[in-house]
Design an enzyme around this catalytic site. Structure first.
Site, PDB file in Angstrom:
ATOM      1  N   ASN A 116       0.815  -1.218   0.000  1.00  0.00           N
ATOM      2  CA  ASN A 116       0.000   0.000   0.000  1.00  0.00           C
ATOM      3  C   ASN A 116       0.851   1.271   0.000  1.00  0.00           C
ATOM      4  OD1 ASN A 116      -2.439  -1.472   0.142  1.00  0.00           O
ATOM      5  ND2 ASN A 116      -2.244  -1.652   2.358  1.00  0.00           N
ATOM      6  N   HIS A 126     -14.468  -2.221   5.939  1.00  0.00           N
ATOM      7  CA  HIS A 126     -13.312  -2.945   6.470  1.00  0.00           C
ATOM      8  C   HIS A 126     -13.677  -3.690   7.750  1.00  0.00           C
ATOM      9  CE1 HIS A 126      -9.259  -3.438   8.264  1.00  0.00           C
ATOM     10  NE2 HIS A 126      -8.877  -3.503   7.001  1.00  0.00           N
ATOM     11  N   GLU A 148     -16.398   3.840   3.766  1.00  0.00           N
ATOM     12  CA  GLU A 148     -15.043   4.161   3.325  1.00  0.00           C
ATOM     13  C   GLU A 148     -15.117   5.060   2.104  1.00  0.00           C
ATOM     14  OE1 GLU A 148     -12.379   0.719   3.138  1.00  0.00           O
ATOM     15  OE2 GLU A 148     -13.931  -0.470   4.128  1.00  0.00           O
ATOM     16  N   SER A 182     -10.822  -1.032   0.057  1.00  0.00           N
ATOM     17  CA  SER A 182      -9.479  -1.597  -0.037  1.00  0.00           C
ATOM     18  C   SER A 182      -9.365  -2.826  -0.909  1.00  0.00           C
ATOM     19  CB  SER A 182      -8.958  -1.925   1.366  1.00  0.00           C
ATOM     20  OG  SER A 182      -9.780  -2.888   2.000  1.00  0.00           O
ATOM     21  N   ASP A 216     -13.868   6.474   6.439  1.00  0.00           N
ATOM     22  CA  ASP A 216     -12.545   5.858   6.506  1.00  0.00           C
ATOM     23  C   ASP A 216     -11.789   6.226   5.229  1.00  0.00           C
ATOM     24  OD1 ASP A 216     -10.376   4.112   6.207  1.00  0.00           O
ATOM     25  OD2 ASP A 216     -11.373   2.483   7.272  1.00  0.00           O
ATOM     26  N   HIS A 270      -7.319   4.592   2.309  1.00  0.00           N
ATOM     27  CA  HIS A 270      -6.761   4.349   0.977  1.00  0.00           C
ATOM     28  C   HIS A 270      -6.939   5.534   0.033  1.00  0.00           C
ATOM     29  CE1 HIS A 270      -5.786   0.114   1.720  1.00  0.00           C
ATOM     30  NE2 HIS A 270      -6.856   0.133   2.488  1.00  0.00           N
ATOM     31  N   LYS A 322      -0.125   3.790   4.662  1.00  0.00           N
ATOM     32  CA  LYS A 322      -0.347   3.469   3.244  1.00  0.00           C
ATOM     33  C   LYS A 322       0.364   4.504   2.381  1.00  0.00           C
ATOM     34  CE  LYS A 322      -4.278   0.810   4.633  1.00  0.00           C
ATOM     35  NZ  LYS A 322      -4.011   0.913   6.094  1.00  0.00           N
TER      36      LYS A 322
END
Length: 396
Positions: A49, A142, A186, A190, A215, A218, A247
């Site tokens: 990541n 997640h 998110e 992910s 979230d 990413h 990440k």
């Protein structure tokens, strides 16, 4: 060997038979995007990541070493005892500025932050609203967010993945119900690399009086102006922003950003913060340097985006599914866990590391290669990966 080991061994054998057993494998970094595997073979890493290639950036390494040498290896206590340093406050101020928030609070990891925030908000709902919260969650959230709900003892009200029409229906059906309304989702998912419509989520939250938690693990660093993430597309509309330094920012640790009152409440109620030793100076130094660098990395962000367009185009034209990916995360759908493992193993033998993701992380029949692209990759590396996948697997 204990008398209980046969239980563990039988369970592990079952996982082996289903191609679902996980094992640790050691790698040694060579340079950004390249590692040595256990066989001392050099492989291009398409699973990390480290989206901007910052994990080995000299500025991060230098500041981590400098702060460790000056302030020590550890902090010795939790933040609420004697563990807080001005370094923590400096990094928190940088995070708040990046996210356009009043304040931020550091956590040891993204898992810890997510697993802690839901119980803290649930307690707020019970104590201040007089009823348990109503927690609306994307089905593909997640595992740490699911863990937070379990720890809080709340029953999730799940909406179909990125289906805001379904979320609206669920919110409308509970318009008269008591309890704090919380939306957990998110910004970039992910395992699928697709994006949530953050402005539309913020509008829904405003309409129904819901508290929106996003979230951004990413997205931070890669998307949004200056790498500020997708929350920047809805200024003031996201009430709690979680993100990580592990990440795109190349280090370790996490944060929650939002209002000063929110951060003060979490400081008093988030068990993962209260009962954990404070992040050490070396980790803080790397985070501080990454945040300082972030606005200057537009070229790297463009390169990562271009890699994603190139890989998706090659694979889709060859008949592969990459789902709804529109980011640096590109799932290459294979199907069975055994097939995904086989393709991943052959790729590694050819010097390309693209790890197979299998159940229970993804549903049965949806095992995949999760390709994570980085600014450290060259266009030639991405073309080589596409060529190898197309040669090794015939999509159904």
């Amino acid at each position: 060997m204990t008398r209980f080991d046969p239980l563990f061994l039988d369970a592990l054998a079952r996982l082996d038979g289903e191609s679902r057993r996980r094992r640790l494998r050691a790698f040694s970094p060579v340079s950004a995007g390249v590692r040595f595997n256990a066989a001392k073979q050099q492989v291009v890493d398409f699973s990390s990541n480290d989206y901007l290639g910052l994990a080995s950036h000299p500025a991060l390494v230098e500041r981590a070493c400098e702060w460790a040498a000056r302030y020590g290896a550890g902090t010795g206590a939790s933040r609420l005892v004697t563990g807080t340093m001005f370094l923590h406050e400096q990094v928190e101020a940088r995070v708040a500025a990046l996210k356009g928030a009043e304040a931020a609070l550091l956590f040891a990891s993204g898992w810890q932050a997510n697993a802690s925030l839901v119980p803290a908000l649930a307690r707020l709902s019970v104590e201040q609203v007089g009823a348990p919260p109503l927690v609306f969650t994307d089905r593909l959230n997640h595992a740490s967010l699911h863990q937070g709900c379990a720890a809080a003892g709340v029953r999730q009200i799940r909406f179909r993945h990125n289906d805001l029409g379904h979320l609206e229906t669920l919110l409308e059906a509970r318009r008269e119900a008591s309890g704090l309304r919380i939306i957990l989702t998110e910004s970039v998912f992910s395992m699928d690399g697709d994006r949530a419509d953050v402005p539309a989520l913020a509008a829904l939250a405003e309409r129904f009086g819901a508290f929106l938690c996003l979230d951004e693990a990413h997205a931070t660093g890669v998307l949004g102006p200056g790498g500020a993430g997708l929350s920047s597309l809805a200024p003031g509309g996201v009430h709690l922003i979680m993100g990580t330094f592990s990440k795109a920012l190349g280090g370790m640790g996490a944060y929650i950003a939002g209002s000063r009152a929110l951060c003060d409440w979490l400081l008093n109620s988030a068990s993962g913060f209260i009962y954990s030793t404070a992040m050490p100076p070396a980790v803080l130094g790397a985070a501080d340097a990454a945040l300082e660098l972030l606005p200057s990395l537009d070229d790297q962000r463009r390169r990562v985006a271009d890699h994603g367009v190139l890989l998706r185009d090659r694979l889709i034209r060859a008949g592969f599914s990459t789902g709804e990916s529109s980011t640096q995360i590109v799932p290459v759908m294979i199907g069975s866990a055994a097939d995904a493992l086989s393709v991943a193993q052959t790729l590694e033998a050819e010097g390309l590391l693209a790890v197979a993701i299998r159940p229970p992380t993804v549903p049965d029949g949806q095992s995949r290669l999760r390709v994570a692209l980085s600014a450290a990759h060259s266009e030639q590396m991405v073309e080589r990966l596409a060529d190898a996948i197309i040669r090794l697997h015939r999509p159904v």
